[in-house]
Design a protein around this motif. Structure first.
Motif: not given
Length: 308
Positions: A103, A107, A110, A136, A139-141, A192
């Protein structure tokens, strides 16, 4: 010996990723009734770019110059964190292979991509960087909620430990929250990869690849390799948690071959979605499709809280 297999894992991915990309481009062309490029075209492109020198604008800073290398290192670390050729038996590597490592470096990848786009002072690169940040944001949550379900269900964020539990049948698809989380997580990992066309076709080049348009020669080749490596990593991230069948064999090389075959299968499936799925604008498509994935991930979390 574990580090030798880890190096083999990384080198194999770098060598095979352009082939998967070439196969995808060939299949996409066939679906569109075109001949398409050779399946080795991505190799030719990277080789041609590596022979060329660096060119940079006067408006850029050192961020522009180091960003290709930072992107490659971030993608390489992410791929090495996948427990493909090692398991819990390798103490040093298994401690490094963690969900939070993937993760954080995801991050970082990105962040570097966005900062490099703004550093060029090109409006198209700025739009492309903004687009990357928007993706991002949506999608990230969803990915984090799915991973929370897995981490709380297994009691650990260590990937080799989670993989071993799923392989032994102590945790897996018999649990509804895990099964539902796998659906949302697979969709997010597909997004992603950057293959889903969320933008208008006539503006695709400027919007999606504005940042890449500012790089050329060797820098562009390194970024291209980093992006291909990231695509394999995010697909592998899904495989090692939700389909860790490659680790069922004891031989590390055979595990790596099975893993690469699974990645190739997902690449082909992605081509079907690319060709037969609808296109969306970035502002409407992300909300519609990702809110659906967010609802699925929240459902899996609710089921876990209820003990299902």
């Amino acid at each position: 010996m574990d580090f030798f297999y880890l190096l083999l894992q990384l080198v194999s991915a770098i060598l095979v990723a352009p082939l998967f990309d070439g196969i995808s481009r060939k299949l996409r062309a066939k679906f569109q009734s075109r001949i398409g490029p050779s399946i080795f075209q991505t190799y030719y492109d990277i080789y041609k770019l590596l022979k060329r020198g660096r060119t940079k604008s006067y408006s850029t800073s050192y961020i522009y110059q180091i960003s290709p290398y930072l992107l490659f290192v971030s993608a390489a670390v992410m791929f090495c964190a996948l427990p493909i050729t090692y398991s819990t038996d390798s103490v040093a590597l298994s401690q490094f292979s963690d969900i939070f490592v993937l993760l954080y470096f995801g991050a970082l990848f990105r962040f570097i991509f966005i900062v490099a786009g703004f550093d060029t002072a090109n409006p198209f690169a700025g739009v492309s960087a903004s687009r990357e940040g928007t993706i991002g944001f949506y999608t990230e949550e969803v990915a984090v909620i799915c991973l929370i379900v897995v981490m709380m269900g297994t009691g650990s964020s260590n990937l080799p430990f989670i993989t071993a539990l799923v392989q032994d049948g102590d945790y897996g698809y018999a649990i509804p929250s895990f099964s539902i989380a796998s659906t949302a997580f697979l969709w997010v990992m597909y997004v992603e990869t950057g293959r889903k066309p969320y933008d208008l076709a006539e503006a695709e080049q400027e919007l999606q690849e504005g940042v890449l348009g500012e790089f050329c020669g060797k820098d562009f080749a390194i970024i291209d390799i980093a992006i291909l490596l990231k695509q394999m990593t995010v697909l592998g991230f899904f495989l090692v948690i939700f389909m860790p069948w490659a680790g069922l064999v004891d031989n590390p090389i055979l595990s790596l071959i099975i893993f690469l075959a699974e990645i190739g299968f997902l690449y082909v499936m992605g081509v079907f979605i690319d060709n037969f799925g609808p296109r969306f604008t970035i502002n409407k498509g992300m909300k519609r499709t990702m809110l659906f994935a967010l609802a699925i991930s929240c459902t899996s979390l609710a089921l876990y809280i209820m003990g299902i």
